[in-house]
Scaffold this motif. Sequence first.
Motif, PDB file in Angstrom:
ATOM      1  N   GLU A 163      29.106  84.690  48.956  1.00  0.00           N
ATOM      2  CA  GLU A 163      29.058  83.488  49.635  1.00  0.00           C
ATOM      3  C   GLU A 163      28.912  82.079  48.596  1.00  0.00           C
ATOM      4  N   THR A 164      29.869  81.503  48.408  1.00  0.00           N
ATOM      5  CA  THR A 164      29.596  80.450  47.299  1.00  0.00           C
ATOM      6  C   THR A 164      28.799  79.437  47.527  1.00  0.00           C
ATOM      7  N   ASN A 165      28.542  79.319  48.992  1.00  0.00           N
ATOM      8  CA  ASN A 165      27.265  78.147  49.147  1.00  0.00           C
ATOM      9  C   ASN A 165      25.878  78.950  49.208  1.00  0.00           C
ATOM     10  N   SER A 166      25.800  80.029  49.142  1.00  0.00           N
ATOM     11  CA  SER A 166      24.289  80.888  48.926  1.00  0.00           C
ATOM     12  C   SER A 166      23.794  80.768  47.482  1.00  0.00           C
ATOM     13  N   PHE A 213      24.569  83.554  45.461  1.00  0.00           N
ATOM     14  CA  PHE A 213      26.151  83.787  44.997  1.00  0.00           C
ATOM     15  C   PHE A 213      26.162  84.381  43.546  1.00  0.00           C
ATOM     16  N   ASN A 214      26.777  85.436  43.412  1.00  0.00           N
ATOM     17  CA  ASN A 214      26.577  86.195  42.173  1.00  0.00           C
ATOM     18  C   ASN A 214      28.038  85.893  41.164  1.00  0.00           C
ATOM     19  N   LYS A 215      28.352  84.678  40.901  1.00  0.00           N
ATOM     20  CA  LYS A 215      29.474  84.020  40.126  1.00  0.00           C
ATOM     21  C   LYS A 215      29.481  84.875  38.900  1.00  0.00           C
ATOM     22  N   GLY A 216      30.919  85.175  38.689  1.00  0.00           N
ATOM     23  CA  GLY A 216      31.286  85.726  37.393  1.00  0.00           C
ATOM     24  C   GLY A 216      30.436  87.073  36.936  1.00  0.00           C
ATOM     25  N   ARG A 217      29.647  87.737  37.898  1.00  0.00           N
ATOM     26  CA  ARG A 217      28.941  89.069  37.617  1.00  0.00           C
ATOM     27  C   ARG A 217      29.712  90.177  38.608  1.00  0.00           C
ATOM     28  N   ILE A 218      29.327  91.266  38.404  1.00  0.00           N
ATOM     29  CA  ILE A 218      29.747  92.520  39.346  1.00  0.00           C
ATOM     30  C   ILE A 218      28.445  93.177  39.846  1.00  0.00           C
ATOM     31  N   HIS A 219      27.159  93.037  39.489  1.00  0.00           N
ATOM     32  CA  HIS A 219      26.170  93.667  39.909  1.00  0.00           C
ATOM     33  C   HIS A 219      24.776  92.726  39.577  1.00  0.00           C
ATOM     34  N   SER A 236      34.170  87.784  44.180  1.00  0.00           N
ATOM     35  CA  SER A 236      33.923  88.609  45.432  1.00  0.00           C
ATOM     36  C   SER A 236      33.724  89.838  45.189  1.00  0.00           C
ATOM     37  N   PHE A 237      33.724  90.574  44.004  1.00  0.00           N
ATOM     38  CA  PHE A 237      33.688  91.860  43.579  1.00  0.00           C
ATOM     39  C   PHE A 237      32.108  92.187  43.196  1.00  0.00           C
TER      40      PHE A 237
END
Lengths: 372, 372
Positions: free
Chosen positions: B170-173, B176-182, B264-265
């Motif tokens: 969720e972008t507003n959380s 939010f785990n931007k640019g990472r997958i774990h 989102s992954f």
Amino acid sequence: MDVEKFIEPSSTYHMLGSDDPYSYAQNSEYQKQLVVSAEELIFELIDKHLDIEKPSFDPNKIFRIGDFGCSIGPNTFFAVENIIKSVENKYKYKSNIKNPRIPEYHVFFNDHVDNDFNALFRNIPITRKYFPAGVPGSFHGRLFPNATLHFVHCSTALHWLSRIPKEVTETNSSAFNKGRIHYTGAKKEVKEVYSTQYRKDIKSFLSARAQELVPGGLMVLVILGFPGGVLPSESSIGIGFNILGSCLEDMVQMGKITEEEVDSFNLPFYYPSPSELKALIEENGCFNIERIERLSEPMKNEKQNLNILIKVCVSHLRAVIGGLIEEHFGNEIVEELFQLHMKKLHENPMMFDEKYRKEANYFMFLKQKSHL
Amino acid sequence: MDVEKFIEPSSTYHMLGSDDPYSYAQNSEYQKQLVVSAEELIFELIDKHLDIEKPSFDPNKIFRIGDFGCSIGPNTFFAVENIIKSVENKYKYKSNIKNPRIPEYHVFFNDHVDNDFNALFRNIPITRKYFPAGVPGSFHGRLFPNATLHFVHCSTALHWLSRIPKEVTETNSSAFNKGRIHYTGAKKEVKEVYSTQYRKDIKSFLSARAQELVPGGLMVLVILGFPGGVLPSESSIGIGFNILGSCLEDMVQMGKITEEEVDSFNLPFYYPSPSELKALIEENGCFNIERIERLSEPMKNEKQNLNILIKVCVSHLRAVIGGLIEEHFGNEIVEELFQLHMKKLHENPMMFDEKYRKEANYFMFLKQKSHL
């Protein structure tokens, strides 16, 4: 522990899986109607014969149901739901105590190891009231530990033989079935070896299920057969097989397949008469026969256009035996064979004539003799 | 009866099936070595903790074993064989009677409904000493009736979360785990929501298994985790995930996938410390912990060529997460992504350095508290 009994008899029979237009799931309306017509009988007979006061049927324990020859659904799910509804009715309303417990249900879906269990598992209804499991293996052998199951169901599956009697493919045997694909219309020796194989298979099935059922466990069989005295060659099934056989002969003439391939191909189906089956069950001795009834014929009153009837018939046959054809003759001929079959049925639609609809489905309700 | 409990949590996680070179069956040597190193412990602890004198373990009845997260074999078959050998030893040599009976074994292989059960069933050894069944569904929910199982086994499967915590996408959380997958190397909020999801999942797993086990039933878990204080980003697993993440970023730069798709992954894996897991089991309260032991590291002493190590590592990762990648990004990118990953590991093979091999496998032997 005897490892032998876990070894699968050699056989690769199974229905066509997945959701393609030739799959069993898309071509089993006839079977579904049989399940529906057996519903009321099952309800009545569970009410009468389920010994809920016996320790094996303690409602605090688990009630285990096995459906043998389940294919990939949906008919197996309808059958199981009806059994559970009937069992629940018995526990709820026929118990001597006030707020009776209802057991939990563990349901086992059995078919050959080549059955598409992935499709079966995807198809299990989300709103089920039971815990499902899949059991791979031939129902002619043991598939469960002793005294595991409370109820066994097996509908329109027992006409499948575990194997083709070897004599019918041996050129030097008196039962060599040259130019034919079934005992329909063949010499008496062919019918005899089919019959001997059926006798063995039914005995294996009954003995295995008798051990797997709890004392007093119940079993419903729906058997496709012929009334006593009816010749298969005078029935729509037999006529259909003969026409299919003639299509294969045509393909030999066209050079698409060889004569030897046709001579060595035989359909692994046997259709007993009710009295023949009754005698086999009595000879086996593990079960009391509580009821034998001829089921009303599915789709009988549906007046359908002949074109549709032929299409449904060929699609159903392809779902059931397409795999056998492919295995024996190779994938390439399947489409052409069934197109040819469809064409020949249009030219000669006698098998759809009312007077040849002589095959019948027999409902049998058995109870395991509890002294076992 | 509560239908809710039969409904599968939403999730489509599963290993790659079939016998292709990227399948789990072909790429699980590491897991096999874990099964082997747990063997002796299982033998010793079954001998010590299996209450064969209690009614639940009556040898005249059936001994039921469940393997949760079985994939398609063969490791599940080795594990089951070892459990049966250990149980048989106990019944044969530790019973107070002279010619003790040995129970029959009913073995249930569980994995997600998307697991390739057809492949699993084909792979079951012919010489087995048990009756097999397959059970489709998420092990975070109920899969069996009450008090059905005597022994539960679950090896290197519980690090799979039932779902990705929604906050990480969720972008507003704040998580939010931007640019990472774990959560490896991510801000602490990301780790926290992963940890919360893991806590929920483990509790569901333990509560479901506690109900499904008979009183005094036994459970072996093999858990992939990190010793207390180790940061995932300092471990070979974490480094591997970061490199895979950077490959996805590269593919964004190349215009093959979008930034939003990467954002989102997230990988549905959580690796607890042994003390974290111990606390969760104690909090759940259904089991006594009879043993926790760190297993020796698989393949540690095998000095292998770096090229081979990289190939094995990428093949294994592809077997495990190839399905997730395909589902999220589409089939087209899979081959290229893992080729890129292989290339990057050649350029930067630090994850294979001894000093980063900090992840560990913890063996836990639990006993259901029999008052349940």
